[in-house]
Design a protein around this motif. Structure first.
Motif, short mmCIF file in Angstrom:
data_model
loop_
_atom_site.label_atom_id
_atom_site.label_comp_id
_atom_site.label_asym_id
_atom_site.label_seq_id
_atom_site.Cartn_x
_atom_site.Cartn_y
_atom_site.Cartn_z
N GLY A 51 -17.54 34.22 5.20
CA GLY A 51 -16.21 34.22 5.79
C GLY A 51 -15.35 33.19 5.08
O GLY A 51 -15.41 33.04 3.85
N ARG A 55 -16.09 25.36 7.69
CA ARG A 55 -16.88 24.18 8.06
C ARG A 55 -17.40 23.44 6.83
O ARG A 55 -17.29 22.20 6.79
N HIS A 84 -23.56 27.56 11.47
CA HIS A 84 -22.44 28.37 11.98
C HIS A 84 -22.80 29.86 11.93
O HIS A 84 -22.57 30.60 12.89
N TYR A 86 -25.77 31.23 11.93
CA TYR A 86 -26.75 31.52 12.99
C TYR A 86 -26.04 31.83 14.31
O TYR A 86 -26.39 32.76 15.04
N SER A 87 -25.01 31.02 14.62
CA SER A 87 -24.34 31.22 15.91
C SER A 87 -23.63 32.58 15.95
O SER A 87 -23.59 33.22 17.00
N ASP A 91 -24.52 35.42 18.52
CA ASP A 91 -23.39 35.82 19.37
C ASP A 91 -23.17 37.33 19.35
O ASP A 91 -22.71 37.91 20.33
N ARG A 102 -19.08 42.36 11.71
CA ARG A 102 -18.87 40.92 11.47
C ARG A 102 -18.66 40.74 9.98
O ARG A 102 -19.39 41.27 9.17
N ARG A 103 -17.67 39.95 9.63
CA ARG A 103 -17.35 39.69 8.22
C ARG A 103 -17.23 41.00 7.44
O ARG A 103 -17.69 41.12 6.31
N MET A 152 -22.01 23.27 21.10
CA MET A 152 -21.78 24.70 20.91
C MET A 152 -22.57 25.60 21.89
O MET A 152 -22.00 26.51 22.48
N THR A 182 -16.46 25.94 20.02
CA THR A 182 -15.91 25.96 18.66
C THR A 182 -15.65 24.57 18.11
O THR A 182 -15.99 24.26 16.97
C1 GRG Z 1 -24.85 32.14 20.20
C2 GRG Z 1 -25.60 29.73 20.13
C3 GRG Z 1 -24.53 30.71 20.09
C4 GRG Z 1 -23.28 30.27 19.94
C5 GRG Z 1 -22.17 31.15 19.76
C6 GRG Z 1 -19.81 30.54 17.45
C7 GRG Z 1 -20.07 31.15 18.77
C8 GRG Z 1 -20.89 30.42 19.72
C9 GRG Z 1 -19.65 32.38 19.05
C10 GRG Z 1 -18.95 33.27 18.09
C11 GRG Z 1 -17.77 33.87 18.72
C12 GRG Z 1 -16.59 32.99 18.64
C13 GRG Z 1 -15.26 33.57 18.75
C14 GRG Z 1 -16.78 31.74 18.50
C15 GRG Z 1 -15.74 30.78 18.37
C16 GRG Z 1 -15.92 30.15 17.04
C17 GRG Z 1 -15.35 31.00 15.99
C18 GRG Z 1 -13.88 31.11 15.94
C19 GRG Z 1 -16.16 31.61 15.17
C20 GRG Z 1 -15.70 32.35 14.00
O1 GRG Z 1 -15.54 31.39 13.00
P1 GRG Z 1 -14.79 31.69 11.67
O2 GRG Z 1 -13.47 32.37 11.96
O3 GRG Z 1 -15.76 32.76 11.00
O4 GRG Z 1 -14.73 30.45 10.85
P2 GRG Z 1 -16.07 33.01 9.45
O5 GRG Z 1 -16.67 34.39 9.42
O6 GRG Z 1 -14.78 32.91 8.68
O7 GRG Z 1 -17.06 31.97 9.04
#
Ligand code: GRG
Length: 315
Positions: A51, A55, A84, A86-87, A91, A102-103, A152, A182
């Motif tokens: 993505g 981070r 990140h 992994y999450s 998720d 995703r992505r 998180m 986040t």
């Molecule tokens: C399952 C342990 C566990 C945690 C999940 C990160 C998260 C917590 C959920 C994902 C869904 C979400 C909207 C989370 C908010 C964080 C977020 C905006 C994630 C997406 O990050 P980007 O936009 O993604 O940086 P890329 O793909 O660009 O790395």
């Protein structure tokens, strides 16, 4: 913003470090040919193509803010990207948000099955700590706190519990959740990067750390508000995932609580607060390292560009 224009500091930084981030990730991950091959192939599937790599960029910038080369934070930075990712993999699982895209590609579990997706997440989480250990013990502690039940994972739990429930907690509740879900990892990325800039026996000076932490907190909150808004206004092509997922799950989001317009205003206010911290962060670093530290040249515009990019993004 910079005197020379939008992204004038961020674009050269990402052009220079973007390829290095990809190469460092490639080196960190086991080859797909190494047994168990399906697991290693799936780990690579979720990380390449990636993505925005926000981070790792923040970790490199956190290191640069200490007046040291971002190179020192590179392995830790890509470790955070593993955590990140992994999450995101977990998720997307059917027991969580049950997402198919995703992505810009089918999610891990739809390609490799749920059991493999679970193990991909576990392996990436573990690998992250191996990589972040290169930035020292303090960095490991920071990452553990950011990613755990007070960070998180705790935010994700509260997010799931709030689904489909009355919005009684208002703005305070949504902030509490998003700061953890986040924000914790975003702030953690900046601080882990800063730890990589430390010499043996050094620790981050209080005033410098406090400003950097507040910078990360503002970026994290602004980034998540922008994410909530993009879920309503972005297209599947822009986002690489299906829009309106929050509405479909009746998620507790900023727009659900205060509306789209006020959410965007809030995001810009937070970006402005982060931006205003750029000069004080550099001043605190100079006070610590000495006024002539050349590596801090161009640092304030870079911090400002990132703050703006967090809210003006379309993906
Ligand atoms: C399952 C342990 C566990 C945690 C999940 C990160 C998260 C917590 C959920 C994902 C869904 C979400 C909207 C989370 C908010 C964080 C977020 C905006 C994630 C997406 O990050 P980007 O936009 O993604 O940086 P890329 O793909 O660009 O790395």
């Amino acid at each position: 913003m910079t005197a020379t224009g939008r992204g004038a500091a961020l674009t050269p930084f990402t052009s220079h470090w973007g390829g290095r981030i990809e190469r460092a990730l490639d080196q960190l991950l086991p080859p797909a040919s190494e047994p168990p091959t399906v697991l290693h192939e799936a780990m690579r599937y979720v990380l390449f193509p990636g993505g925005k790599r926000l981070r790792p960029i923040l970790a490199l910038v956190g290191c640069a803010a200490t007046g040291r080369s971002p190179e020192r934070a590179l392995v830790a930075a890509v470790g955070i990207e593993c955590l990140h990712t992994y999450s995101l993999v977990h998720d997307d699982l059917p027991c969580m948000d049950d997402d198919a895209l995703r992505r810009g590609r089918p999610t891990c579990h739809t390609v490799y099955g749920e059991a493999t997706a679970l193990l991909v997440g576990d392996a990436l989480l573990t690998l992250a700590f191996e990589a972040v250990a290169t930035a020292g013990a303090a960095a490991v502690g920071i990452l553990a706190q950011a990613a755990g039940s007070r960070g998180m994972v705790g935010g994700q739990m509260a997010d799931l519990e709030a689904e489909g429930r009355p919005r009684e907690g208002g703005l305070e509740q949504v902030q509490w959740i998003h700061d953890r879900k986040t924000g914790a990892l975003i702030t953690g990325s900046v601080l882990v990067g800063a730890c990589a800039g430390l010499e043996a026996g050094e620790s981050l000076p209080g005033s410098f750390r406090q400003k950097l932490q507040r910078y990360g907190d503002c970026i994290g909150r602004a980034f998540q508000i922008a994410d909530d808004c993009l879920d309503l206004t972005g297209t599947v092509q822009e986002l690489g995932k299906n829009p309106n997922a929050d509405r479909d799950h009746d998620k507790l989001t900023y727009p659900a609580v205060v509306g789209l317009e006020r959410s965007l205003k809030l995001a810009h206010e937070l970006a402005a607060e982060a931006s205003a911290l750029a000069e004080p962060i550099c001043a605190a670093a100079q006070q610590w390292r000495g006024p002539d530290i050349a590596a801090l040249d161009g640092m304030a515009p870079l911090l400002q560009d990132i703050a703006l990019a967090a809210v003006e993004r379309r993906c």
